[in-house]
Scaffold this motif. Structure first.
Motif, PDB file in Angstrom:
ATOM      1  N   ASP A 163       0.819  -1.220   0.000  1.00  0.00           N
ATOM      2  CA  ASP A 163       0.000   0.000   0.000  1.00  0.00           C
ATOM      3  C   ASP A 163       0.849   1.266   0.000  1.00  0.00           C
ATOM      4  O   ASP A 163       0.289   2.368   0.015  1.00  0.00           O
ATOM      5  CB  ASP A 163      -0.932   0.010   1.212  1.00  0.00           C
ATOM      6  CG  ASP A 163      -2.005  -1.066   1.120  1.00  0.00           C
ATOM      7  OD1 ASP A 163      -2.288  -1.498  -0.016  1.00  0.00           O
ATOM      8  OD2 ASP A 163      -2.542  -1.476   2.167  1.00  0.00           O
ATOM      9  N   GLU A 328     -16.903   8.725 -13.353  1.00  0.00           N
ATOM     10  CA  GLU A 328     -16.324   7.714 -14.232  1.00  0.00           C
ATOM     11  C   GLU A 328     -15.938   8.359 -15.556  1.00  0.00           C
ATOM     12  O   GLU A 328     -16.728   9.099 -16.143  1.00  0.00           O
ATOM     13  CB  GLU A 328     -17.311   6.579 -14.485  1.00  0.00           C
ATOM     14  CG  GLU A 328     -17.610   5.719 -13.275  1.00  0.00           C
ATOM     15  CD  GLU A 328     -18.535   4.563 -13.620  1.00  0.00           C
ATOM     16  OE1 GLU A 328     -18.887   4.439 -14.820  1.00  0.00           O
ATOM     17  OE2 GLU A 328     -18.904   3.796 -12.718  1.00  0.00           O
ATOM     18  N   LEU A 341      -2.431  -2.242 -15.258  1.00  0.00           N
ATOM     19  CA  LEU A 341      -3.397  -2.701 -14.261  1.00  0.00           C
ATOM     20  C   LEU A 341      -2.718  -3.515 -13.169  1.00  0.00           C
ATOM     21  O   LEU A 341      -3.150  -3.497 -12.013  1.00  0.00           O
ATOM     22  CB  LEU A 341      -4.483  -3.532 -14.938  1.00  0.00           C
ATOM     23  CG  LEU A 341      -5.334  -2.808 -15.993  1.00  0.00           C
ATOM     24  CD1 LEU A 341      -6.334  -3.768 -16.614  1.00  0.00           C
ATOM     25  CD2 LEU A 341      -6.050  -1.610 -15.389  1.00  0.00           C
ATOM     26  N   GLY A 344       0.498  -0.655 -11.867  1.00  0.00           N
ATOM     27  CA  GLY A 344       0.271   0.774 -11.724  1.00  0.00           C
ATOM     28  C   GLY A 344       1.065   1.554 -12.762  1.00  0.00           C
ATOM     29  O   GLY A 344       1.950   1.031 -13.439  1.00  0.00           O
ATOM     30  N   LEU A 367      -3.246   9.783  -9.741  1.00  0.00           N
ATOM     31  CA  LEU A 367      -3.269   8.929  -8.552  1.00  0.00           C
ATOM     32  C   LEU A 367      -2.738   9.663  -7.339  1.00  0.00           C
ATOM     33  O   LEU A 367      -3.281   9.541  -6.228  1.00  0.00           O
ATOM     34  CB  LEU A 367      -2.442   7.668  -8.812  1.00  0.00           C
ATOM     35  CG  LEU A 367      -3.074   6.621  -9.746  1.00  0.00           C
ATOM     36  CD1 LEU A 367      -2.051   5.561 -10.127  1.00  0.00           C
ATOM     37  CD2 LEU A 367      -4.274   5.968  -9.081  1.00  0.00           C
ATOM     38  N   ASP A 376     -10.425   7.638  -4.021  1.00  0.00           N
ATOM     39  CA  ASP A 376      -9.959   6.319  -4.493  1.00  0.00           C
ATOM     40  C   ASP A 376     -10.101   6.289  -6.010  1.00  0.00           C
ATOM     41  O   ASP A 376     -11.206   6.413  -6.541  1.00  0.00           O
ATOM     42  CB  ASP A 376     -10.793   5.215  -3.851  1.00  0.00           C
ATOM     43  CG  ASP A 376     -10.379   3.834  -4.344  1.00  0.00           C
ATOM     44  OD1 ASP A 376      -9.168   3.633  -4.536  1.00  0.00           O
ATOM     45  OD2 ASP A 376     -11.265   2.986  -4.544  1.00  0.00           O
ATOM     46  N   THR A 378      -9.613   4.061  -9.352  1.00  0.00           N
ATOM     47  CA  THR A 378      -9.502   2.682  -9.817  1.00  0.00           C
ATOM     48  C   THR A 378      -9.499   2.660 -11.336  1.00  0.00           C
ATOM     49  O   THR A 378     -10.335   3.309 -11.968  1.00  0.00           O
ATOM     50  CB  THR A 378     -10.668   1.831  -9.293  1.00  0.00           C
ATOM     51  OG1 THR A 378     -10.725   1.936  -7.864  1.00  0.00           O
ATOM     52  CG2 THR A 378     -10.493   0.374  -9.670  1.00  0.00           C
ATOM     53  N   VAL A 380      -9.845   0.179 -14.591  1.00  0.00           N
ATOM     54  CA  VAL A 380     -10.312  -1.147 -15.002  1.00  0.00           C
ATOM     55  C   VAL A 380     -10.565  -1.135 -16.504  1.00  0.00           C
ATOM     56  O   VAL A 380     -10.686  -0.078 -17.128  1.00  0.00           O
ATOM     57  CB  VAL A 380     -11.600  -1.565 -14.258  1.00  0.00           C
ATOM     58  CG1 VAL A 380     -11.346  -1.705 -12.770  1.00  0.00           C
ATOM     59  CG2 VAL A 380     -12.716  -0.555 -14.521  1.00  0.00           C
ATOM     60  N   ALA A 388     -11.947   4.698 -15.869  1.00  0.00           N
ATOM     61  CA  ALA A 388     -11.298   5.207 -14.664  1.00  0.00           C
ATOM     62  C   ALA A 388     -12.399   5.671 -13.717  1.00  0.00           C
ATOM     63  O   ALA A 388     -13.225   6.512 -14.084  1.00  0.00           O
ATOM     64  CB  ALA A 388     -10.351   6.354 -14.999  1.00  0.00           C
ATOM     65  N   ARG A 391     -13.698   7.789  -6.801  1.00  0.00           N
ATOM     66  CA  ARG A 391     -14.673   7.822  -5.708  1.00  0.00           C
ATOM     67  C   ARG A 391     -14.202   8.831  -4.661  1.00  0.00           C
ATOM     68  O   ARG A 391     -13.164   8.639  -4.030  1.00  0.00           O
ATOM     69  CB  ARG A 391     -14.819   6.438  -5.069  1.00  0.00           C
ATOM     70  CG  ARG A 391     -15.473   5.416  -5.986  1.00  0.00           C
ATOM     71  CD  ARG A 391     -15.605   4.062  -5.306  1.00  0.00           C
ATOM     72  NE  ARG A 391     -16.356   3.121  -6.125  1.00  0.00           N
ATOM     73  CZ  ARG A 391     -15.837   2.383  -7.104  1.00  0.00           C
ATOM     74  NH1 ARG A 391     -14.528   2.484  -7.365  1.00  0.00           N
ATOM     75  NH2 ARG A 391     -16.580   1.560  -7.803  1.00  0.00           N
TER      76      ARG A 391
END
Length: 395
Positions: A163, A328, A341, A344, A367, A376, A378, A380, A388, A391
């Motif tokens: 982390d 998003e 993915l 990073g 990031l 956050d 993410t 995917v 992308a 949140r």
């Protein structure tokens, strides 16, 4: 209670080993006890046939059990263990009598009490084995808890390192294999920390060293006469200046010098302005009047980088979907590379293939800024492109 835990696997292995040992020992004791009973029965039968009056124990050979009769030899006493017609256990002894071989002297010794004693011994051994297992299983679970606890601490440390907490270390005391794993984990974390610090110092040094000559270059370019060549030079200088500014921003993020200033921000409006500022045509789909308390400048920086990345490495249309505390960014391109993915974004990539795929400083900054505002981010891949998801914190 996790049945897949190493503690329970060790306990199951110890229980299995104890069960096998108890079964083997019980089988050996059973065999040895029964063999001793047979030997004693054989000796008693031989003594009985020697001491019994011959006239009282003479029987026809045909009356003897077939297995015993087949063993008869002149001048030799033979024994045989078996069941009679009532299924009762007997030890038989016999020897030929007379010259015609049709008669024999026999004696029978009941083995019922010995067999009952053997059954009682088997039951006692089973009870003792069960009692022993009842004590072995808890003790094995307790014995396995200490190494299992050490491994759990190492797993937590490994997750902390993954982390980003490269200062995390685990207890590597001792000389067993777990201590070796802990020492290896600490060594790996120290190596990663040194490499990351070296990369951060390199980024900061490059950005600061380039800033002064770049400012001079910008000033000189503005003095050039208008023309196609001057426009081309100005465009390249703007690209170089943007790159240096990105490097400076990365160095500040690495140093932890960035602090968010939170205000109430209309998310759909910021998304539209961010896409317009970088010159990307993006469709904004908003459900309701979504508002979040965050840093508008950093949120704009995140969205601008994500939209620009979708425009450069994806395919139109680029869509921005705004919901309550969720934004998003979606494109219709080939998606994010698998290495991105998995590992990073990397600040600097080499090789023609990787240069064609990009996804470097922009995503790194996005990031980093997301961490500053407590969001956050993410990345995917969807069946129809890359997504992308940002949140924002609701508190």
């Amino acid at each position: 209670m996790n049945p897949a835990s190493l503690r329970w696997k060790i306990a199951a292995l110890v229980t299995l080993a104890a069960t096998v040992v108890a079964a083997v020992v019980g089988l050996l004791v059973h065999q040895a006890t029964w063999q001793r009973a047979l030997d004693l029965g054989k000796a008693r039968a031989e003594v009985a046939i020697d001491k019994s009056p011959a006239s009282a124990d003479v029987v026809a050979v045909t009356e003897l059990p077939d297995a015993l009769a087949a063993q008869l030899r002149p001048g030799r006493t033979v024994t045989w263990y078996g069941l009679d017609h009532r299924d009762e256990p007997w030890m038989w002894a016999a020897k030929p009598y007379g010259s015609d071989g049709r008669e024999a002297v026999s004696a029978q010794i009941s083995m019922g009490s010995e067999l009952l004693s053997l059954y009682a011994l088997d039951r006692d051994m089973v009870k003792a084995a069960l009692l022993a297992l009842a004590g072995v299983v808890p003790l094995s679970v307790l014995a396995a808890e200490l190494p299992n606890r050490r491994l759990r601490r190492m797993a937590r440390t490994a997750r902390q390192i993954a982390d980003g907490d490269l200062a995390a270390r685990t207890d590597a005391r001792g000389r067993d294999e777990i201590a070796e794993i802990g020492a290896g984990l600490n060594s790996m974390a120290a190596g990663l920390q040194r490499r990351l610090l070296a990369e951060q110092r390199f980024t900061a040094d490059v950005a600061h060293d380039l800033r002064t000559p770049l400012m001079g270059l910008v000033t000189v370019v503005e003095l050039l006469e208008e023309g196609e060549a001057a426009d081309l030079v100005r465009d390249r200088v703007r690209v170089l200046r943007s790159l240096v500014e990105d490097l400076l921003e990365v160095s500040r993020l690495d140093a932890g010098a960035e602090v968010a200033e939170r205000v109430r921000v209309p998310l759909a409006e910021v998304a539209e302005e961010s896409a317009a500022r970088v010159g990307v045509e993006a469709r904004v789909l908003a459900s309701g009047d979504a508002v979040a308390e965050t840093d508008p400048r950093r949120l704009d920086r995140i969205l601008a980088n994500l939209v620009l990345n979708a425009h450069r490495h994806g395919a139109p249309p680029v869509e921005i979907t705004v919901r309550d505390h969720v934004i998003e960014i979606r494109d219709r391109g080939p998606g994010f590379p698998p290495e991105l993915l998995a590992d990073g974004p990397r600040r600097f990539r080499t090789g023609a293939a990787e240069r064609g795929r990009g996804h470097g400083l922009g995503l790194t900054i996005a990031l980093g800024q997301a961490q500053v505002i407590g969001a956050d981010l993410t990345l995917v891949n969807a069946p129809d492109g890359a997504v992308a998801v940002l949140r924002l914190p609701s508190g």
